[in-house]
Design a protein around this motif. Sequence first.
Motif, PDB file in Angstrom:
ATOM      1  N   ALA A 176       0.848  -1.186   0.000  1.00  0.00           N
ATOM      2  CA  ALA A 176       0.000   0.000   0.000  1.00  0.00           C
ATOM      3  C   ALA A 176       0.887   1.239   0.000  1.00  0.00           C
ATOM      4  CB  ALA A 176      -0.931   0.010   1.204  1.00  0.00           C
ATOM      5  N   GLU A 177       0.405   2.273  -0.653  1.00  0.00           N
ATOM      6  CA  GLU A 177       1.136   3.535  -0.723  1.00  0.00           C
ATOM      7  C   GLU A 177       0.122   4.671  -0.738  1.00  0.00           C
ATOM      8  OE1 GLU A 177       3.487   5.893  -4.241  1.00  0.00           O
ATOM      9  OE2 GLU A 177       4.215   3.867  -3.774  1.00  0.00           O
ATOM     10  N   ALA A 178       0.410   5.747  -0.016  1.00  0.00           N
ATOM     11  CA  ALA A 178      -0.489   6.899  -0.002  1.00  0.00           C
ATOM     12  C   ALA A 178       0.295   8.133   0.385  1.00  0.00           C
ATOM     13  CB  ALA A 178      -1.650   6.678   0.966  1.00  0.00           C
ATOM     14  N   GLY A 179      -0.211   9.286  -0.055  1.00  0.00           N
ATOM     15  CA  GLY A 179       0.466  10.518   0.296  1.00  0.00           C
ATOM     16  C   GLY A 179      -0.191  11.725  -0.335  1.00  0.00           C
ATOM     17  N   ALA A 180       0.469  12.850  -0.161  1.00  0.00           N
ATOM     18  CA  ALA A 180      -0.018  14.121  -0.695  1.00  0.00           C
ATOM     19  C   ALA A 180       1.043  14.716  -1.606  1.00  0.00           C
ATOM     20  CB  ALA A 180      -0.336  15.086   0.448  1.00  0.00           C
ATOM     21  N   LYS A 181       0.580  15.540  -2.550  1.00  0.00           N
ATOM     22  CA  LYS A 181       1.520  16.242  -3.411  1.00  0.00           C
ATOM     23  C   LYS A 181       1.046  17.674  -3.626  1.00  0.00           C
ATOM     24  CE  LYS A 181      -0.394  14.242  -7.681  1.00  0.00           C
ATOM     25  NZ  LYS A 181      -0.056  13.435  -8.863  1.00  0.00           N
ATOM     26  N   TYR A 182       2.031  18.558  -3.824  1.00  0.00           N
ATOM     27  CA  TYR A 182       1.720  19.973  -3.995  1.00  0.00           C
ATOM     28  C   TYR A 182       2.393  20.487  -5.262  1.00  0.00           C
ATOM     29  CZ  TYR A 182       1.362  24.954  -3.308  1.00  0.00           C
ATOM     30  OH  TYR A 182       1.090  26.288  -3.493  1.00  0.00           O
ATOM     31  N   PRO A 183       1.620  20.961  -6.239  1.00  0.00           N
ATOM     32  CA  PRO A 183       2.205  21.517  -7.463  1.00  0.00           C
ATOM     33  C   PRO A 183       2.850  22.888  -7.195  1.00  0.00           C
ATOM     34  CG  PRO A 183      -0.065  20.782  -7.820  1.00  0.00           C
ATOM     35  CD  PRO A 183       0.153  20.842  -6.347  1.00  0.00           C
ATOM     36  N   PHE A 184       4.163  22.972  -7.318  1.00  0.00           N
ATOM     37  CA  PHE A 184       4.857  24.242  -7.105  1.00  0.00           C
ATOM     38  C   PHE A 184       5.049  25.029  -8.406  1.00  0.00           C
ATOM     39  CE2 PHE A 184       8.080  20.839  -7.244  1.00  0.00           C
ATOM     40  CZ  PHE A 184       8.816  21.228  -8.359  1.00  0.00           C
ATOM     41  N   TYR A 185       4.845  24.367  -9.540  1.00  0.00           N
ATOM     42  CA  TYR A 185       4.841  25.059 -10.835  1.00  0.00           C
ATOM     43  C   TYR A 185       3.728  24.479 -11.694  1.00  0.00           C
ATOM     44  CZ  TYR A 185       5.840  26.655 -15.507  1.00  0.00           C
ATOM     45  OH  TYR A 185       5.710  27.220 -16.749  1.00  0.00           O
ATOM     46  N   VAL A 186       2.909  25.367 -12.271  1.00  0.00           N
ATOM     47  CA  VAL A 186       1.851  24.947 -13.184  1.00  0.00           C
ATOM     48  C   VAL A 186       1.818  25.913 -14.366  1.00  0.00           C
ATOM     49  CG1 VAL A 186      -0.591  24.375 -13.466  1.00  0.00           C
ATOM     50  CG2 VAL A 186       0.477  24.168 -11.202  1.00  0.00           C
ATOM     51  N   GLY A 187       1.886  25.389 -15.572  1.00  0.00           N
ATOM     52  CA  GLY A 187       1.806  26.211 -16.776  1.00  0.00           C
ATOM     53  C   GLY A 187       0.895  25.579 -17.811  1.00  0.00           C
ATOM     54  N   ASN A 188       0.008  26.371 -18.382  1.00  0.00           N
ATOM     55  CA  ASN A 188      -0.881  25.922 -19.456  1.00  0.00           C
ATOM     56  C   ASN A 188      -0.685  26.874 -20.635  1.00  0.00           C
ATOM     57  OD1 ASN A 188      -2.916  25.054 -21.152  1.00  0.00           O
ATOM     58  ND2 ASN A 188      -4.553  26.022 -19.989  1.00  0.00           N
ATOM     59  N   THR A 189      -0.074  26.375 -21.711  1.00  0.00           N
ATOM     60  CA  THR A 189       0.263  27.205 -22.866  1.00  0.00           C
ATOM     61  C   THR A 189      -0.714  26.946 -24.004  1.00  0.00           C
ATOM     62  OG1 THR A 189       2.601  27.199 -22.273  1.00  0.00           O
ATOM     63  CG2 THR A 189       2.056  27.795 -24.534  1.00  0.00           C
ATOM     64  N   ILE A 190      -1.288  28.050 -24.522  1.00  0.00           N
ATOM     65  CA  ILE A 190      -2.240  27.982 -25.627  1.00  0.00           C
ATOM     66  C   ILE A 190      -1.729  28.877 -26.750  1.00  0.00           C
ATOM     67  CG2 ILE A 190      -4.623  28.365 -26.357  1.00  0.00           C
ATOM     68  CD1 ILE A 190      -5.463  28.082 -23.450  1.00  0.00           C
ATOM     69  N   ASP A 191      -1.771  28.377 -27.989  1.00  0.00           N
ATOM     70  CA  ASP A 191      -1.352  29.146 -29.160  1.00  0.00           C
ATOM     71  C   ASP A 191      -2.588  29.817 -29.755  1.00  0.00           C
ATOM     72  OD1 ASP A 191      -0.126  30.259 -31.324  1.00  0.00           O
ATOM     73  OD2 ASP A 191       0.708  28.393 -32.120  1.00  0.00           O
ATOM     74  N   PHE A 192      -2.812  31.082 -29.398  1.00  0.00           N
ATOM     75  CA  PHE A 192      -3.960  31.824 -29.914  1.00  0.00           C
ATOM     76  C   PHE A 192      -3.684  32.277 -31.347  1.00  0.00           C
ATOM     77  CE2 PHE A 192      -4.615  32.245 -25.366  1.00  0.00           C
ATOM     78  CZ  PHE A 192      -5.995  32.153 -25.248  1.00  0.00           C
ATOM     79  N   SER A 193      -4.627  32.017 -32.223  1.00  0.00           N
ATOM     80  CA  SER A 193      -4.467  32.395 -33.624  1.00  0.00           C
ATOM     81  C   SER A 193      -4.291  33.904 -33.748  1.00  0.00           C
ATOM     82  CB  SER A 193      -5.693  31.951 -34.431  1.00  0.00           C
ATOM     83  OG  SER A 193      -5.574  32.350 -35.772  1.00  0.00           O
ATOM     84  N   GLY A 194      -3.211  34.322 -34.410  1.00  0.00           N
ATOM     85  CA  GLY A 194      -2.967  35.740 -34.656  1.00  0.00           C
ATOM     86  C   GLY A 194      -2.199  36.456 -33.573  1.00  0.00           C
ATOM     87  N   SER A 195      -1.999  35.811 -32.399  1.00  0.00           N
ATOM     88  CA  SER A 195      -1.282  36.498 -31.320  1.00  0.00           C
ATOM     89  C   SER A 195      -0.187  35.648 -30.692  1.00  0.00           C
ATOM     90  CB  SER A 195      -2.269  36.933 -30.225  1.00  0.00           C
ATOM     91  OG  SER A 195      -2.911  35.803 -29.666  1.00  0.00           O
ATOM     92  N   GLY A 196      -0.011  34.415 -31.135  1.00  0.00           N
ATOM     93  CA  GLY A 196       1.053  33.564 -30.611  1.00  0.00           C
ATOM     94  C   GLY A 196       0.679  32.873 -29.320  1.00  0.00           C
ATOM     95  N   LYS A 197       1.693  32.347 -28.659  1.00  0.00           N
ATOM     96  CA  LYS A 197       1.473  31.527 -27.477  1.00  0.00           C
ATOM     97  C   LYS A 197       1.343  32.376 -26.209  1.00  0.00           C
ATOM     98  CE  LYS A 197       3.882  27.462 -29.302  1.00  0.00           C
ATOM     99  NZ  LYS A 197       4.982  26.498 -29.099  1.00  0.00           N
ATOM    100  N   THR A 198       0.396  31.985 -25.374  1.00  0.00           N
ATOM    101  CA  THR A 198       0.196  32.608 -24.065  1.00  0.00           C
ATOM    102  C   THR A 198       0.159  31.510 -23.018  1.00  0.00           C
ATOM    103  OG1 THR A 198      -1.081  34.446 -25.007  1.00  0.00           O
ATOM    104  CG2 THR A 198      -1.323  34.033 -22.647  1.00  0.00           C
ATOM    105  N   THR A 199       0.901  31.709 -21.926  1.00  0.00           N
ATOM    106  CA  THR A 199       0.948  30.714 -20.852  1.00  0.00           C
ATOM    107  C   THR A 199       0.237  31.245 -19.615  1.00  0.00           C
ATOM    108  OG1 THR A 199       3.040  29.794 -21.653  1.00  0.00           O
ATOM    109  CG2 THR A 199       2.431  29.302 -19.383  1.00  0.00           C
ATOM    110  N   PHE A 200      -0.737  30.485 -19.146  1.00  0.00           N
ATOM    111  CA  PHE A 200      -1.448  30.790 -17.919  1.00  0.00           C
ATOM    112  C   PHE A 200      -0.830  29.970 -16.780  1.00  0.00           C
ATOM    113  CE2 PHE A 200      -4.296  31.437 -21.461  1.00  0.00           C
ATOM    114  CZ  PHE A 200      -4.885  32.661 -21.186  1.00  0.00           C
TER     115      PHE A 200
END
Length: 261
Positions: A176-200
């Motif tokens: 058995a294994e269990a635990g918690a995790k915490y995201p210290f970096y999160v990036g979501n990159t979208i390539d918008f038509s006509g304006s290039g990539k934007t990362t949220f």
Amino acid sequence: MMKYLAVAALLLGCAAPSAAAGLEELTPYFGPQYFTWKERNGGKTLLKEHGPLFCAGVRLGSVTSSSIAVRARAELFGGEVSYEGQTQAPESVPVDTRVSYFGGKGELDLGYRLETGPARLEPFAGVGYQGWFRDLQDSTASDGTSVSGYTEGWQVGYARLGARADAPLGRVRVSAEAGAKYPFYVGNTIDFSGSGKTTFHPKGRMSGFAELGAGYGNFRASLVFDALRFARSDLKSVQGTYYFQPDSSSDSFGLRLGWNF
């Protein structure tokens, strides 16, 4: 997608015997998982995606003479799931389509083994990285409007803290294994038509993971749960319109079948 994951599983299986020397664990594995992705804003569900994904990976582990345990995992996953959502505000119209996922993850843990007779306990801490492409297909809204799909590229770095244990039960060794995790970096990159990539950059929230397994001889089987939680990102202007990534969550319940060399 299944073809590539099957090839990955085959290559891992072929390479494993020669790499197993000096390792306590070297287990190539594969299996299905049921995946759910949700996005919310102000308590309202904006969209839900759900369906089967498939994975192939390998687990490695070694324990030193001083009981220090070093473990790692690498995995590829992918598949296509259903999408139940809506178009962008202010004219939100219901949309159903399909979403393709393809990604990978890697984790590295450092632990300390405690042994009491045949039972073993191993508290650990570690880090992980998970990245994936989320490709929404073109579709038609409920009012007949054509809706263009787009692709998101996600990257998440996270810290892990947990414990694993195992003990014999007759001829089977249960774990058995269990635990918690915490995201210290999160990036979501979208390539918008006509304006290039934007990362949220959504904010990471505490989430969890768990695994319940059994081994008989070299065969390994386990049930797995894995989750990620993100809070809403800041607003970003794209061609005069402000966008953000809403509160988001993913949950995966899966089965892994493997062979330990």
